[in-house]
Design a protein around this motif. Structure first.
Motif, PDB file in Angstrom:
ATOM      1  N   THR A 126      12.372   7.339 -99.777  1.00  0.00           N
ATOM      2  CA  THR A 126      12.677   6.244-100.691  1.00  0.00           C
ATOM      3  C   THR A 126      13.776   5.390-100.103  1.00  0.00           C
ATOM      4  O   THR A 126      14.436   5.754 -99.111  1.00  0.00           O
ATOM      5  CB  THR A 126      13.118   6.764-102.075  1.00  0.00           C
ATOM      6  OG1 THR A 126      14.326   7.531-101.915  1.00  0.00           O
ATOM      7  CG2 THR A 126      12.037   7.636-102.704  1.00  0.00           C
ATOM      8  N   ALA A 127      14.013   4.251-100.751  1.00  0.00           N
ATOM      9  CA  ALA A 127      15.001   3.297-100.259  1.00  0.00           C
ATOM     10  C   ALA A 127      16.400   3.884-100.195  1.00  0.00           C
ATOM     11  O   ALA A 127      17.217   3.469 -99.359  1.00  0.00           O
ATOM     12  CB  ALA A 127      14.993   2.053-101.145  1.00  0.00           C
ATOM     13  N   ASN A 128      16.704   4.857-101.051  1.00  0.00           N
ATOM     14  CA  ASN A 128      18.045   5.444-101.062  1.00  0.00           C
ATOM     15  C   ASN A 128      18.282   6.392 -99.900  1.00  0.00           C
ATOM     16  O   ASN A 128      19.438   6.757 -99.624  1.00  0.00           O
ATOM     17  CB  ASN A 128      18.285   6.195-102.375  1.00  0.00           C
ATOM     18  CG  ASN A 128      18.426   5.264-103.559  1.00  0.00           C
ATOM     19  OD1 ASN A 128      18.814   4.105-103.405  1.00  0.00           O
ATOM     20  ND2 ASN A 128      18.095   5.754-104.741  1.00  0.00           N
ATOM     21  N   TRP A 129      17.203   6.768 -99.211  1.00  0.00           N
ATOM     22  CA  TRP A 129      17.345   7.739 -98.128  1.00  0.00           C
ATOM     23  C   TRP A 129      16.767   7.186 -96.832  1.00  0.00           C
ATOM     24  O   TRP A 129      17.368   6.293 -96.247  1.00  0.00           O
ATOM     25  CB  TRP A 129      16.717   9.078 -98.538  1.00  0.00           C
ATOM     26  CG  TRP A 129      17.459   9.691 -99.682  1.00  0.00           C
ATOM     27  CD1 TRP A 129      17.166   9.622-101.019  1.00  0.00           C
ATOM     28  CD2 TRP A 129      18.704  10.412 -99.607  1.00  0.00           C
ATOM     29  NE1 TRP A 129      18.118  10.258-101.774  1.00  0.00           N
ATOM     30  CE2 TRP A 129      19.078  10.763-100.932  1.00  0.00           C
ATOM     31  CE3 TRP A 129      19.521  10.809 -98.562  1.00  0.00           C
ATOM     32  CZ2 TRP A 129      20.235  11.479-101.220  1.00  0.00           C
ATOM     33  CZ3 TRP A 129      20.680  11.543 -98.845  1.00  0.00           C
ATOM     34  CH2 TRP A 129      21.017  11.863-100.154  1.00  0.00           C
ATOM     35  N   ILE A 130      15.633   7.661 -96.356  1.00  0.00           N
ATOM     36  CA  ILE A 130      15.178   7.202 -95.034  1.00  0.00           C
ATOM     37  C   ILE A 130      14.094   6.137 -95.121  1.00  0.00           C
ATOM     38  O   ILE A 130      13.566   5.720 -94.093  1.00  0.00           O
ATOM     39  CB  ILE A 130      14.707   8.378 -94.151  1.00  0.00           C
ATOM     40  CG1 ILE A 130      13.365   8.943 -94.618  1.00  0.00           C
ATOM     41  CG2 ILE A 130      15.765   9.475 -94.100  1.00  0.00           C
ATOM     42  CD1 ILE A 130      12.757   9.934 -93.628  1.00  0.00           C
ATOM     43  N   GLY A 131      13.767   5.662 -96.329  1.00  0.00           N
ATOM     44  CA  GLY A 131      12.794   4.582 -96.453  1.00  0.00           C
ATOM     45  C   GLY A 131      11.368   5.078 -96.495  1.00  0.00           C
ATOM     46  O   GLY A 131      11.080   6.248 -96.215  1.00  0.00           O
ATOM     47  N   GLY A 132      10.480   4.182 -96.849  1.00  0.00           N
ATOM     48  CA  GLY A 132       9.096   4.554 -97.055  1.00  0.00           C
ATOM     49  C   GLY A 132       8.153   4.041 -95.996  1.00  0.00           C
ATOM     50  O   GLY A 132       8.500   3.951 -94.815  1.00  0.00           O
ATOM     51  N   ASN A 133       6.955   3.681 -96.430  1.00  0.00           N
ATOM     52  CA  ASN A 133       5.902   3.246 -95.531  1.00  0.00           C
ATOM     53  C   ASN A 133       6.199   1.848 -95.009  1.00  0.00           C
ATOM     54  O   ASN A 133       6.936   1.074 -95.616  1.00  0.00           O
ATOM     55  CB  ASN A 133       4.564   3.253 -96.281  1.00  0.00           C
ATOM     56  CG  ASN A 133       3.378   3.282 -95.344  1.00  0.00           C
ATOM     57  OD1 ASN A 133       3.530   3.463 -94.135  1.00  0.00           O
ATOM     58  ND2 ASN A 133       2.194   3.115 -95.894  1.00  0.00           N
TER      59      ASN A 133
END
Length: 418
Positions: A126-133
């Motif tokens: 997710t945006a709060n951590w390592i991001g998505g696709n």
């Protein structure tokens, strides 16, 4: 289900050979040991610090450097017994660089088994951590710690991911299956192939983009992933005193030994075998296969609910010692069961323990948590196996054994709380 008690007890057994270890490795114990945490357990201040360190490492070219090294030694470090020693040393070297920026840095791990059913919904991605696709024509990642980055190796390009299955990767490998791999393997060659051709490959493939390539260290998920694999190797090392087990083929086909040099680093494999010694001055925050909040007593009850033949086949260490570290109330309840009760399917646990001191715990677990059959995991593709020059027979064996595990658990009506 987790089988934490046997793993934790095995740690003590493994460490009982310290005197032998010191004589064999001839390395001093670390004066201090730092801890690698599960990513989602980082405090907000730790995560703020780590994000700043990662940005500085990108600015100074370290992502490109480690990606370059991984490409240059790609054929020597996959599909053979260099896999675990090289990547342990590789991640430790990355960590060493990070600690040059701030001595508080310790490479976290991603407990991927907690997300195995629906990886794309992982909080990690997710945006709060390592991001998505990734998105758009070039599948650029726009959020998370690397959102909007331009990678410089092997050429200038946006940092990218390309999730498998049209953005919704199918299930990975359950905590139960990974636990089985840790318990049942007695040599490095088989343990390595079992792990490399399952969890290792599927995570790389399913995140896609940079993570799919030889230059996969462009994606910090690489370091999170390999720290977790290293954690699992460390657990296996401690079980049945595999601390110094090293066998199987080297990249040149010769037998791998503790004196074989690690590719690129030109250091003997023995130098990375024991955490807490030499330069391996770290430990892991959890010696449990999957970080969960299930009550340990209830988990022990569920463990003994598996039929004896399934325990013996897939969880031989648990089969030897069902009730290690089980609390007194649970031990008393178990002692009152007949053999037929112990072999009962897990769905009958509430009835079995209806009059026991932990009846409320068992009932709460069954009613409050969604329990489902373990799905068949995704498999590495033929293209991925070819890219790594994997042994086709070994790949086929690993795929079949993973399918058989799921099928056998379904036959006994096992439903997982994970």
């Amino acid at each position: 289900m987790k089988f934490s008690s046997i793993i934790m007890s095995a740690a003590a057994i493994g460490m009982s050979a310290v005197s032998i270890t010191n004589a064999q490795q001839n390395q001093a114990a670390c004066s201090s040991v730092y801890t690698r945490k599960e990513l989602l357990s980082l405090t907000s201040s730790e995560w703020t610090l780590y994000k700043a360190i990662l940005a500085a490492m990108q600015r100074d070219g370290w992502f490109a450097w480690f990606s370059y090294l991984h490409v240059q030694w790609f054929n020597q470090i996959h599909g053979n017994s260099q896999f675990f020693p090289f990547h342990r040393r590789f991640v430790q070297d990355w960590e060493r660089v990070g600690r040059m920026y701030n001595s508080g840095f310790a490479q976290p791990y991603w407990d991927e088994m907690r997300d195995y059913r629906t990886p794309a919904t992982s909080q990690v991605l997710t945006a709060n951590w390592i991001g998505g696709n990734g998105a758009g024509t070039n599948l650029c990642v726009t959020n998370g710690v690397q959102g909007g980055w331009t990678m410089t190796y092997p050429n200038s390009h946006c940092f990218s991911r390309n999730f498998a299955n049209n953005g919704n990767p199918t299930s990975w490998y359950s905590p139960e299956y990974i636990n089985s791999l840790v318990q049942k393997n007695s040599n490095m060659a088989t343990f390595r192939s079992d792990m490399e051709y399952s969890l290792h490959g599927v995570v790389h493939i399913h995140l896609g983009g940079d993570m799919y390539q030889g230059y996969s260290p462009n994606d910090w998920a690489f370091m999170l992933h390999h720290a977790n694999l290293d954690r699992l190797w460390w657990q296996w090392q401690q079980l049945n005193n595999h601390l110094w087990t090293m066998d199987g083929p080297n990249s040149d086909g010769a037998a791998t030994t503790l004196n074989t040099n690690i590719a690129y680093f030109n250091e003997p494999i023995r130098s990375v075998m024991q955490l807490g010694y030499g330069n391996m001055c770290y430990q892991y925050s959890s010696n449990v296969l999957s970080r969960r909040d299930l009550d340990s007593d209830v988990e022990s009850v569920l463990a003994v609910s598996l039929p004896t033949d399934i325990l013996s086949k897939y969880f031989p260490e648990t089969a030897k010692t069902h009730h290690i570290n089980v609390s007194a109330p649970v031990a008393a309840a178990i002692s009152n069961l007949s053999n037929s009760d112990i072999k009962a399917p897990i769905a009958a646990a509430a009835a079995i323990f209806a009059n026991s001191p932990i009846a409320a715990q068992v009932q709460s677990l069954i009613t409050s948590r969604q329990r489902k059959r373990i799905p068949r995991p995704a498999e590495i593709t033929d293209a991925w196996a070819k890219m790594h020059n994997y042994n086709a027979a070994d790949v086929a064996r690993v795929k079949k054994e993973a399918r058989d595990f799921v099928d056998d658990m379904a036959k006994i009506n096992y439903e997982s709380p994970f």
